[in-house]
Design a protein around this motif. Structure first.
Motif, PDB file in Angstrom:
ATOM      1  N   GLU A 201     -13.743 -30.809  61.213  1.00 32.42           N
ATOM      2  CA  GLU A 201     -13.040 -31.122  60.166  1.00 32.42           C
ATOM      3  C   GLU A 201     -13.793 -31.576  58.820  1.00 32.42           C
ATOM      4  OE1 GLU A 201     -10.212 -34.082  61.605  1.00 32.42           O
ATOM      5  OE2 GLU A 201      -9.043 -32.471  62.368  1.00 32.42           O
ATOM      6  N   GLY A 202     -13.458 -31.029  57.767  1.00 31.81           N
ATOM      7  CA  GLY A 202     -14.363 -31.348  56.585  1.00 31.81           C
ATOM      8  C   GLY A 202     -15.540 -30.582  56.167  1.00 31.81           C
ATOM      9  N   LEU A 203     -15.717 -29.564  57.217  1.00 28.93           N
ATOM     10  CA  LEU A 203     -17.140 -28.639  57.323  1.00 28.93           C
ATOM     11  C   LEU A 203     -16.760 -27.341  56.363  1.00 28.93           C
ATOM     12  CD1 LEU A 203     -19.938 -28.158  58.190  1.00 28.93           C
ATOM     13  CD2 LEU A 203     -19.023 -26.874  59.736  1.00 28.93           C
ATOM     14  N   ASP A 204     -17.016 -27.609  54.966  1.00 25.68           N
ATOM     15  CA  ASP A 204     -16.653 -26.407  54.035  1.00 25.68           C
ATOM     16  C   ASP A 204     -17.930 -25.617  53.928  1.00 25.68           C
ATOM     17  OD1 ASP A 204     -18.473 -27.885  52.530  1.00 25.68           O
ATOM     18  OD2 ASP A 204     -16.595 -28.541  50.840  1.00 25.68           O
ATOM     19  N   ARG A 205     -17.461 -24.534  53.020  1.00 29.91           N
ATOM     20  CA  ARG A 205     -18.614 -23.448  52.928  1.00 29.91           C
ATOM     21  C   ARG A 205     -19.807 -24.230  52.424  1.00 29.91           C
ATOM     22  NH1 ARG A 205     -18.980 -18.185  52.191  1.00 29.91           N
ATOM     23  NH2 ARG A 205     -20.333 -17.245  50.543  1.00 29.91           N
ATOM     24  N   ALA A 206     -20.006 -25.013  51.536  1.00 30.28           N
ATOM     25  CA  ALA A 206     -21.148 -25.659  50.907  1.00 30.28           C
ATOM     26  C   ALA A 206     -21.938 -26.577  51.865  1.00 30.28           C
ATOM     27  CB  ALA A 206     -20.676 -26.436  49.680  1.00 30.28           C
TER      28      ALA A 206
END
Length: 391
Positions: A201-206
């Motif tokens: 959770e909270g791991l986005d592309r950037a």
């Protein structure tokens, strides 16, 4: 180009003497029994290398030296995990194995919804059905945000399938989705997968790109010192799934990776099937743009549907121009040879063959039957011979 064959070691029903009959001279192998994050010990590496060489092969590529999920998440003190990875690299190099294929896909490896989709003239293939994946995400996993990832017509088909499905159908779908990882890995039931996803959770592309850049900076200097080549495998499928970002899916992604650490040791596994499943990708053009950094090739073909579904086609019968792609690789080999490079011979393997004839029901790893891959190897061998004759 060096003909190679993926062999799963003690997990594989196909033996080295059988592989020898294909004509391939290189073996692509890994110590799948070692849990992720632990050191590949020299004794185990040397025993496997001796077994492969005694059968008349070279161990040409490690596929894969897995990256621990904590590294992908950027979670906690990672110093020991990076140290273990570098030690495994050193142990492999000491045994003469200098090419490592790996991927940076969060949580799951390649993903399909059907392991035995029928082929028109008989046999079966691997297939990714968009509406079944939507059914799994929305109705089985209960991931409400997945509705934003699929168009309405796919969602409608997903609901229709789920409403008429029985427990056996849902179990088969889960089994297919969990079948991409061999060896020492976790398979999940629906509840277990739901819990595992919470860790991301909270791991986005950037954030994932940042964690990948850190991995490259930690291991590429070691690869340079050891004379090794690291080659990232593209995402399969080349799209976000389960709410997890994928960052090795397009030409722009590969451009970013090659620029993130500008070293010959930071290279690409050219997988024509994975890249070919993304409708925006021109696979021969991607290969041409990064030919000097291609250290390994997976040659297979896919046929795509407008809704995002795709299936494994015969090697010369899909959406990717395999002749044009092979010509790019042969041209690069010639350039390397003329430049005096020792690594001018690019290893390749036929990937994800159809189950044909006595392959069917044989219990081999999904996508890795004997006859289907032998057919693919023979077809690719013919293309290479023809292009080499006219060069």
């Amino acid at each position: 180009m060096q003909e190679s064959w993926r062999w799963y070691g003690p997990y594989d029903k196909i033996t080295l003497p059988e592989i020898a009959q294909t004509g391939a001279t290189g073996i692509v192998n890994a110590l799948h029994e070692v849990p992720y994050g632990e050191v590949w010990q020299s004794e185990a590496i040397n025993a496997r290398a001796d077994q492969i060489r005694a059968a008349g092969f070279d161990w040409v590529v490690v596929e894969s030296l897995p990256i621990h999920e904590r590294i992908k998440r950027g979670e906690g003190d990672l110093s020991q995990l990076f140290a273990n990875y570098r030690q495994s690299m050193a142990n492999l190099a000491a045994a003469g194995v200098k090419v490592i294929c790996y991927n940076f896909m969060p949580l799951l490896d390649w993903t399909r919804t059907d392991l035995a989709a029928p082929v028109a003239r008989g046999g079966t293939c691997l297939r990714f059905e968009a509406y079944r994946m939507a059914a799994f995400e929305i109705h089985m996993l209960g991931r409400e945000a997945a509705k934003d990832d699929y168009p309405q017509d796919v969602q409608d088909r997903a609901k229709a399938w789920f409403d008429q499905s029985i427990t056996a159908d849902r179990d088969a779908l889960l089994h297919a989705i969990m079948s991409g990882l061999p060896g020492a890995y976790d398979r999940y039931d629906v509840d277990g997968l739901r819990d595992a996803l919470k860790l991301y959770e909270g791991l986005d592309r950037a954030a994932l790109r940042g964690n990948y850049k850190r991995f490259l900076d930690e291991v590429i200097p070691t690869a340079e010192e050891l004379g090794m080549r690291m080659c990232v495998h593209p995402d399969d499928p080349p799209r976000d799934i389960l709410g997890l970002p994928r960052i090795v899916s397009s030409a722009a992604d590969i451009d970013w990776i090659m620029d993130a650490n500008d070293s010959d040791a930071n290279g690409l596994t050219l997988c024509s099937g994975s890249l070919g499943a993304n409708p925006v990708n021109d696979v021969p053009a991607i290969a041409a743009a990064h030919a000097d950094r291609i250290h390994f090739a997976h040659l297979r073909n896919v046929r795509k549907d407008p809704d995002g579904a795709f299936e494994e086609a015969a090697h010369l019968d899909g959406d990717t121009d395999m002749v044009a792609l092979t010509k790019v690789l042969l041209t690069e080999e010639k350039r390397r040879l003329e430049a005096g490079r020792a690594d001018h011979n690019i290893p390749f393997r036929p990937d994800h063959g159809h189950e044909l004839l006595t392959d069917i029901g044989g219990g081999t790893f999904p996508g890795y039957p004997m006859i289907g891959r032998l057919r693919g190897l023979a077809e690719l061998r013919g293309v290479i011979a023809a292009l080499s004759h006219t060069a």
